[in-house]
Write a protein that holds these residues in place. Structure first.
Motif, mmCIF file in Angstrom:
data_model
loop_
_atom_site.group_PDB
_atom_site.id
_atom_site.type_symbol
_atom_site.label_atom_id
_atom_site.label_comp_id
_atom_site.label_asym_id
_atom_site.label_seq_id
_atom_site.Cartn_x
_atom_site.Cartn_y
_atom_site.Cartn_z
ATOM 1 N N LEU A 44 -78.229 -12.846 64.552
ATOM 2 C CA LEU A 44 -77.047 -13.673 64.298
ATOM 3 C C LEU A 44 -75.997 -13.552 65.392
ATOM 4 O O LEU A 44 -75.109 -14.392 65.496
ATOM 5 C CB LEU A 44 -76.417 -13.295 62.956
ATOM 6 N N SER A 57 -79.041 -21.017 68.950
ATOM 7 C CA SER A 57 -79.892 -20.963 67.772
ATOM 8 C C SER A 57 -80.367 -19.519 67.581
ATOM 9 O O SER A 57 -80.220 -18.671 68.468
ATOM 10 C CB SER A 57 -81.087 -21.897 67.935
ATOM 11 N N ASN A 58 -80.966 -19.227 66.423
ATOM 12 C CA ASN A 58 -81.423 -17.860 66.139
ATOM 13 C C ASN A 58 -82.477 -17.395 67.136
ATOM 14 O O ASN A 58 -82.496 -16.228 67.544
ATOM 15 C CB ASN A 58 -81.980 -17.778 64.715
ATOM 16 N N ASN A 282 -72.678 -11.541 56.582
ATOM 17 C CA ASN A 282 -73.473 -12.650 57.139
ATOM 18 C C ASN A 282 -74.354 -13.372 56.119
ATOM 19 O O ASN A 282 -75.267 -14.087 56.504
ATOM 20 C CB ASN A 282 -74.369 -12.122 58.261
ATOM 21 N N ASN A 284 -74.231 -15.998 54.332
ATOM 22 C CA ASN A 284 -74.401 -17.448 54.444
ATOM 23 C C ASN A 284 -75.199 -17.867 55.678
ATOM 24 O O ASN A 284 -75.572 -19.034 55.804
ATOM 25 C CB ASN A 284 -73.033 -18.139 54.464
ATOM 26 N N GLN A 285 -75.437 -16.910 56.599
ATOM 27 C CA GLN A 285 -76.162 -17.253 57.821
ATOM 28 C C GLN A 285 -77.600 -16.746 57.823
ATOM 29 O O GLN A 285 -78.352 -17.047 58.741
ATOM 30 C CB GLN A 285 -75.450 -16.647 59.035
ATOM 31 N N GLN A 290 -81.483 -18.643 52.024
ATOM 32 C CA GLN A 290 -81.062 -19.993 51.682
ATOM 33 C C GLN A 290 -82.010 -20.589 50.640
ATOM 34 O O GLN A 290 -83.218 -20.473 50.739
ATOM 35 C CB GLN A 290 -81.038 -20.886 52.928
ATOM 36 N N LYS A 304 -80.757 -29.199 63.503
ATOM 37 C CA LYS A 304 -80.516 -28.129 64.475
ATOM 38 C C LYS A 304 -81.268 -28.401 65.768
ATOM 39 O O LYS A 304 -80.740 -28.199 66.869
ATOM 40 C CB LYS A 304 -80.942 -26.787 63.885
#
Length: 394
Positions: A44, A57-58, A282, A284-285, A290, A304
């Motif tokens: 993150l 991006s991740n 973190n 929500n990330q 999700q 994305k």
């Protein structure tokens, strides 16, 4: 720095030379990698001395964190900051791991050693799949066991005789810890996703041929260094803490593992507190937490991808769009009202022509690529001027 554009490793080498003392030792590096999420396989954040040209991006963060970890590990062992010498060691290391025998890396490792080849090498270690399109359909796409590369690289630099066998042992312990940690709790969908993510990240062992009978705990006792034991504990804590609770039987498992690893109470609590803080800060990330349905996941993933492509090619897009006044007019109109069927066809035809001139936007001209056009149009107002060569060193 743009990790999705050619030249990013050279740019990293330019930036890191003025930040060679960014971490004081391996323990300091490890502590910072926990905060970035690299240890947990959930990237993150990145080191503070890296200034990205665009939101990352991740997978891009994972590449930066992997290279950062390898470079500073090399520096700690050899007390050497020469970036070119370091890259030579990386190629030799992955050759010694015989990575090329199980992937297309064989071509990279046997070919000319260059920064562009190293970029491909790191890409192959970060991504779970080689197919660019298939990545689009997955919210989780990065290797979650990359820190095993770092621990193995450290052993390689210190002259370990058989690093492939060493890497296999680390993977064996890690996947067993994950399996038994999940069995110590009441599993849910997120647990299954986490388990699948770790299993998909395996490189050196075949999980289907492993025996998950608890005998792995015998291999924990007096076998590994403090940093290796800390990693095992952090993985175990990550697995049991993803629901943000630590039940009695889970606590018994964690402290039992800690005892096997010869860790003191405060060291075990450090792992528990670190993963707890990471989740709270973190939540929500974190991708695997999700609960979006399949359609939402698809749209989010596609958005994305398209957003990244647009940002990376904004200068070329602006140039191409400036040569088509009618298209610009229609795109502007589409942001405030619906276009007619005829206008939509014009937009689609002219955009496809533009995408053909920009290779990295080829996803739009693939079969079904037209479904991405609404996403592209939605993102048009966000186009900002940017230098196409993000990695140029002035």
């Amino acid at each position: 720095m743009n990790p999705s554009s050619s030249g990013w490793i050279d740019k990293f080498g330019y930036l890191v030379k003025d930040n060679a003392d960014h971490y004081s030792n391996f323990q300091d590096l490890y502590a910072q990698l926990i905060k970035t999420g690299f240890i947990y396989g959930i990237n993150l954040h990145i080191p503070s001395f890296i200034e990205p040209e665009h939101p990352l991006s991740n997978d891009e963060k994972a590449k930066i964190n992997l290279l950062t970890s390898l470079y500073f590990t090399y520096g700690f062992v050899y007390q050497n900051e020469d970036f070119e010498v370091f890259t030579d060691y990386i190629f030799e290391f992955y050759q010694a791991l015989e990575i090329g025998k199980i992937s297309f890396l064989n071509k990279i490792l046997s070919g000319k050693k260059s920064s562009s080849q190293l970029e491909k090498l790191l890409d192959s270690r970060v991504y779970l799949e080689d197919n660019v399109i298939s990545k689009t359909f997955n919210s989780i796409i990065t290797n979650s066991l990359l820190f095993i590369d770092i621990l193995t690289f450290k052993q390689y630099l210190q002259g370990h005789a058989n690093i492939k066998e060493y890497a296999e042992k680390l993977e064996y312990i890690t996947i067993n810890l994950t399996y038994h940690a999940l069995n110590s709790k009441e599993k849910n969908k997120n647990d299954e996703k986490l388990a699948q993510l770790f299993e998909a990240s395996l490189t050196f062992i075949d999980s289907e041929q492993q025996n998950f009978d608890g005998s792995y705990r015998e291999k924990l006792i007096d076998q590994y260094s403090l940093e290796e034991n800390s990693y095992f504990m952090d993985v175990a804590c990550l697995t049991v803490w993803e629901d943000q609770t630590l039940e009695l039987h889970e606590s018994e498992f964690i402290f039992g593992i800690g005892k096997d690893l010869s860790l003191e109470h405060h060291q075990i609590m450090r792992s528990v507190n670190c993963v707890s803080s990471f989740f709270i800060e973190n939540e929500n990330q974190i991708p695997h937490l999700q609960e979006n349905n399949l359609a939402t996941q698809f749209y989010d993933s596609m958005s994305k991808v398209v957003n990244k492509l647009i940002l990376r090619n904004s200068k070329r897009l602006q140039k191409e769009l400036s040569e088509s006044k009618e298209l610009v007019s229609l795109l502007s109109k589409s942001t405030v009202k619906d276009l007619s069927a005829e206008e939509k066809k014009k937009v689609q035809k002219q955009l496809i022509d533009i995408f053909k001139s920009i290779p990295s936007l080829a996803i739009f001209i693939l079969p079904g690529g037209a479904v991405l056009l609404p996403i592209f149009i939605k993102l048009i107002p966000k186009l900002l001027p940017s230098s196409f060569d993000d990695n140029r060193v002035d």
